[in-house]
Design a protein around this motif. Structure first.
Motif, PDB file in Angstrom:
ATOM      1  N   MET A 258       0.852  -1.281  -0.110  1.00 18.00           N
ATOM      2  CA  MET A 258       0.049   0.013   0.007  1.00 18.00           C
ATOM      3  C   MET A 258       0.876   1.032   0.121  1.00 18.00           C
ATOM      4  SD  MET A 258      -3.281  -0.678   2.369  1.00 18.00           S
ATOM      5  CE  MET A 258      -2.317  -1.309   3.720  1.00 18.00           C
ATOM      6  N   ALA A 259       1.939   1.300   0.837  1.00 19.16           N
ATOM      7  CA  ALA A 259       2.790   2.419   0.925  1.00 19.16           C
ATOM      8  C   ALA A 259       3.448   2.754  -0.576  1.00 19.16           C
ATOM      9  CB  ALA A 259       3.824   2.131   1.857  1.00 19.16           C
ATOM     10  N   LEU A 260       3.687   1.618  -1.263  1.00 23.17           N
ATOM     11  CA  LEU A 260       4.689   1.825  -2.484  1.00 23.17           C
ATOM     12  C   LEU A 260       3.640   2.179  -3.698  1.00 23.17           C
ATOM     13  CD1 LEU A 260       7.248  -1.129  -2.173  1.00 23.17           C
ATOM     14  CD2 LEU A 260       7.627   1.305  -2.215  1.00 23.17           C
ATOM     15  N   ASP A 261       2.189   1.978  -3.239  1.00 25.16           N
ATOM     16  CA  ASP A 261       1.066   2.418  -4.445  1.00 25.16           C
ATOM     17  C   ASP A 261       0.556   3.869  -4.109  1.00 25.16           C
ATOM     18  OD1 ASP A 261      -0.502   1.469  -6.495  1.00 25.16           O
ATOM     19  OD2 ASP A 261      -2.117   1.548  -5.210  1.00 25.16           O
ATOM     20  N   GLY A 262       1.020   4.234  -2.848  1.00 27.64           N
ATOM     21  CA  GLY A 262       0.319   5.742  -2.499  1.00 27.64           C
ATOM     22  C   GLY A 262       1.163   6.719  -2.950  1.00 27.64           C
ATOM     23  N   ASN A 263       0.740   7.860  -2.330  1.00 30.24           N
ATOM     24  CA  ASN A 263       1.394   9.299  -2.637  1.00 30.24           C
ATOM     25  C   ASN A 263       2.523   9.476  -2.222  1.00 30.24           C
ATOM     26  OD1 ASN A 263      -1.163   9.748  -3.958  1.00 30.24           O
ATOM     27  ND2 ASN A 263      -2.166  10.349  -1.899  1.00 30.24           N
ATOM     28  N   GLU A 264       3.163   8.729  -1.378  1.00 27.68           N
ATOM     29  CA  GLU A 264       4.558   8.996  -0.508  1.00 27.68           C
ATOM     30  C   GLU A 264       5.168   7.961  -1.175  1.00 27.68           C
ATOM     31  OE1 GLU A 264       3.160   9.081   3.533  1.00 27.68           O
ATOM     32  OE2 GLU A 264       2.860  11.210   3.505  1.00 27.68           O
ATOM     33  N   ARG A 265       5.220   7.243  -2.342  1.00 29.01           N
ATOM     34  CA  ARG A 265       5.856   6.290  -2.768  1.00 29.01           C
ATOM     35  C   ARG A 265       7.531   6.502  -2.847  1.00 29.01           C
ATOM     36  NH1 ARG A 265       8.059   4.760  -7.828  1.00 29.01           N
ATOM     37  NH2 ARG A 265       8.115   2.302  -7.918  1.00 29.01           N
ATOM     38  N   THR A 266       7.935   7.775  -3.384  1.00 28.05           N
ATOM     39  CA  THR A 266       9.408   8.217  -3.477  1.00 28.05           C
ATOM     40  C   THR A 266       9.985   8.133  -1.900  1.00 28.05           C
ATOM     41  OG1 THR A 266       8.929   9.295  -5.336  1.00 28.05           O
ATOM     42  CG2 THR A 266      10.775   9.917  -3.985  1.00 28.05           C
ATOM     43  N   GLU A 267       9.186   8.719  -0.969  1.00 27.30           N
ATOM     44  CA  GLU A 267       9.771   8.832   0.327  1.00 27.30           C
ATOM     45  C   GLU A 267       9.903   7.515   0.887  1.00 27.30           C
ATOM     46  OE1 GLU A 267       8.409  10.627   4.669  1.00 27.30           O
ATOM     47  OE2 GLU A 267       7.158  11.312   2.957  1.00 27.30           O
ATOM     48  N   ILE A 268       9.032   6.624   0.736  1.00 26.92           N
ATOM     49  CA  ILE A 268       9.142   5.324   1.259  1.00 26.92           C
ATOM     50  C   ILE A 268      10.332   4.438   0.585  1.00 26.92           C
ATOM     51  CG2 ILE A 268       7.903   3.147   1.405  1.00 26.92           C
ATOM     52  CD1 ILE A 268       6.629   5.173   3.374  1.00 26.92           C
ATOM     53  N   LEU A 269      10.583   4.649  -0.606  1.00 19.11           N
ATOM     54  CA  LEU A 269      11.707   4.051  -1.329  1.00 19.11           C
ATOM     55  C   LEU A 269      13.018   4.567  -0.812  1.00 19.11           C
ATOM     56  CD1 LEU A 269      10.294   3.782  -4.896  1.00 19.11           C
ATOM     57  CD2 LEU A 269      10.800   2.079  -3.364  1.00 19.11           C
ATOM     58  N   GLU A 270      13.040   5.818  -0.762  1.00 14.67           N
ATOM     59  CA  GLU A 270      14.121   6.442  -0.098  1.00 14.67           C
ATOM     60  C   GLU A 270      14.672   5.746   1.156  1.00 14.67           C
ATOM     61  OE1 GLU A 270      13.561  10.716  -0.411  1.00 14.67           O
ATOM     62  OE2 GLU A 270      13.879  10.678  -2.276  1.00 14.67           O
ATOM     63  N   GLN A 271      13.382   5.665   2.189  1.00 10.77           N
ATOM     64  CA  GLN A 271      13.729   5.279   3.332  1.00 10.77           C
ATOM     65  C   GLN A 271      14.207   3.912   3.297  1.00 10.77           C
ATOM     66  OE1 GLN A 271      10.519   6.197   6.090  1.00 10.77           O
ATOM     67  NE2 GLN A 271      10.613   8.255   5.670  1.00 10.77           N
ATOM     68  N   MET A 272      13.497   3.027   2.594  1.00 11.73           N
ATOM     69  CA  MET A 272      13.933   1.477   2.266  1.00 11.73           C
ATOM     70  C   MET A 272      15.395   1.388   1.982  1.00 11.73           C
ATOM     71  SD  MET A 272      10.407  -0.131   0.660  1.00 11.73           S
ATOM     72  CE  MET A 272      11.128  -1.760   0.550  1.00 11.73           C
ATOM     73  N   VAL A 273      15.695   2.077   0.854  1.00  8.91           N
ATOM     74  CA  VAL A 273      17.301   2.060   0.500  1.00  8.91           C
ATOM     75  C   VAL A 273      18.168   2.305   1.425  1.00  8.91           C
ATOM     76  CG1 VAL A 273      18.692   3.257  -0.925  1.00  8.91           C
ATOM     77  CG2 VAL A 273      16.503   2.615  -1.815  1.00  8.91           C
ATOM     78  N   GLU A 274      17.784   3.615   2.395  1.00  2.42           N
ATOM     79  CA  GLU A 274      18.662   3.967   3.373  1.00  2.42           C
ATOM     80  C   GLU A 274      18.761   2.733   4.388  1.00  2.42           C
ATOM     81  OE1 GLU A 274      18.895   7.367   6.922  1.00  2.42           O
ATOM     82  OE2 GLU A 274      17.551   7.665   5.207  1.00  2.42           O
ATOM     83  N   LEU A 275      17.658   2.192   4.911  1.00  2.00           N
ATOM     84  CA  LEU A 275      17.426   1.069   5.838  1.00  2.00           C
ATOM     85  C   LEU A 275      18.420  -0.226   5.222  1.00  2.00           C
ATOM     86  CD1 LEU A 275      16.297  -0.231   8.420  1.00  2.00           C
ATOM     87  CD2 LEU A 275      14.460  -1.139   6.919  1.00  2.00           C
ATOM     88  N   LEU A 276      18.261  -0.449   4.075  1.00  2.00           N
ATOM     89  CA  LEU A 276      19.165  -1.505   3.351  1.00  2.00           C
ATOM     90  C   LEU A 276      20.500  -1.077   3.565  1.00  2.00           C
ATOM     91  CD1 LEU A 276      17.063  -2.628   0.394  1.00  2.00           C
ATOM     92  CD2 LEU A 276      17.510  -3.798   2.405  1.00  2.00           C
ATOM     93  N   VAL A 277      21.074  -0.032   3.187  1.00  2.00           N
ATOM     94  CA  VAL A 277      22.426   0.362   3.223  1.00  2.00           C
ATOM     95  C   VAL A 277      22.789   0.399   4.657  1.00  2.00           C
ATOM     96  CG1 VAL A 277      24.008   2.370   2.728  1.00  2.00           C
ATOM     97  CG2 VAL A 277      22.161   1.703   1.072  1.00  2.00           C
ATOM     98  N   THR A 278      22.036   0.888   5.447  1.00  2.00           N
ATOM     99  CA  THR A 278      22.726   0.835   7.089  1.00  2.00           C
ATOM    100  C   THR A 278      22.832  -0.412   7.371  1.00  2.00           C
ATOM    101  OG1 THR A 278      21.343   2.895   7.378  1.00  2.00           O
ATOM    102  CG2 THR A 278      21.931   1.506   9.354  1.00  2.00           C
ATOM    103  N   ARG A 279      21.861  -1.507   7.040  1.00  2.00           N
ATOM    104  CA  ARG A 279      21.864  -3.080   7.394  1.00  2.00           C
ATOM    105  C   ARG A 279      23.134  -3.456   6.949  1.00  2.00           C
ATOM    106  NH1 ARG A 279      20.898  -6.518  11.496  1.00  2.00           N
ATOM    107  NH2 ARG A 279      20.210  -8.496  10.323  1.00  2.00           N
ATOM    108  N   GLU A 280      23.348  -3.149   5.663  1.00  2.00           N
ATOM    109  CA  GLU A 280      24.353  -3.765   4.883  1.00  2.00           C
ATOM    110  C   GLU A 280      25.795  -3.300   5.554  1.00  2.00           C
ATOM    111  OE1 GLU A 280      26.647  -6.286   2.038  1.00  2.00           O
ATOM    112  OE2 GLU A 280      24.550  -6.102   2.527  1.00  2.00           O
TER     113      GLU A 280
END
Length: 284
Positions: A258-280
């Motif tokens: 739902m988040a990736l289908d919504g109006n804040e998709r870009t912000e969500i994707l940016e946060q997901m990338v940041e989370l993955l980078v931090t995890r790595e």
């Protein structure tokens, strides 16, 4: 054929709490899963909704429905006698009319401007018969879904004449009974959790309930299989995806979808990338 009523079955022991969970919808607003389900039904023209619940759940569901509570009628399933029995409990509400039926442990994301329920209702109204939504599903997921076998309707993309229905078939059963010509190898048409059903289904369920022993569970898939032998019954591949909230990480995946289908998709994707980078970085 007019569809103005919907039935949502929510009495299952592992299912009853899922519609009460809070998610952030595509518009960025926190809502209960129940309210999202109600909105899905209303998008298809539904005016009244019956929810089949377990005893004692009415007040919690009314709170979860919020401003949509006025649309709801509740019927209690006092004994856990299965999915088909739960649907049959809504017989008096249905009152011999065709109706939209939705399971309560799924959420759906459409890939078109029309919701998944709206797509299905339009097909049912046009074809004037029962129609179940389906989705091509990989063989290893068969233990989680009912599946249909049949043949394509000529000159109607995504529409199938149903000839067989099996609940959670084994790969061997599916290969023997549920092959659909033209479908990709290793895939089967599994039920999507949304149906437009005719009163004939309720009549069949009534016969199954009457014939069952008190402790027997009555399954909808059996009634659908019998329906296919009695009248025209179609399956339609809607444009969208289903998310089973009851599966492992199901609520998480539904929320992400739902988040990736919504109006804040870009912000969500940016946060997901940041989370993955931090995890790595932490794992190095």
């Amino acid at each position: 054929m007019k569809i103005s009523k919907a039935v949502i079955t929510a009495a299952g022991r592992t299912q009853r709490a899922l519609p009460l969970q809070t998610l952030v919808d595509r518009d960025g607003v926190s809502k209960s899963a129940l309210r999202i389900l109600i909105n899905e039904a209303v998008s298809a023209g539904v005016e009244e909704i019956c929810i089949v619940i377990a005893p004692g759940d009415r007040e919690a569901y009314l709170r979860a429905a919020a401003d949509q509570a006025g649309r709801l009628v509740f019927i209690e399933q006092t004994q856990p006698r299965g999915y088909g029995h739960a649907l049959y409990m809504a017989k008096s509400f249905i009152a011999a009319e065709p109706f939209l039926h939705m399971v309560s442990d799924h959420l759906w994301i459409s890939s078109t401007e029309k919701t998944c329920s709206q797509q299905l209702v339009e097909v049912a109204v046009r074809e004037e018969c029962a129609v179940s939504a389906v989705q091509p599903t990989r063989e290893h997921l068969l233990p989680y879904f009912g599946a249909i076998g049949g043949r394509r309707v000529a000159q109607s993309p995504g529409l199938y004449e149903v000839e067989a229905v099996l609940e959670k078939p084994t790969p061997t059963q599916a290969e023997q009974s549920l092959i659909v010509p033209g479908l990709r190898a290793g895939h089967y048409l599994c039920l999507f959790g949304i149906h437009v059903l005719t009163p004939a289904v309720i009549d069949i369920l009534g016969e199954l309930v009457a014939a069952a022993k008190p402790d027997d569970r009555v399954q909808l898939s059996i009634a659908l299989a019998l329906l296919a032998g009695k009248q025209r019954y179609l399956a339609h591949q809607v444009q969208g995806l289903r998310y089973d909230m009851g599966g492992k990480y199901g609520l998480l995946f539904a929320q992400l979808a739902m988040a990736l289908d919504g109006n804040e998709r870009t912000e969500i994707l940016e946060q997901m990338v940041e989370l993955l980078v931090t995890r790595e970085r932490k794992m190095r």
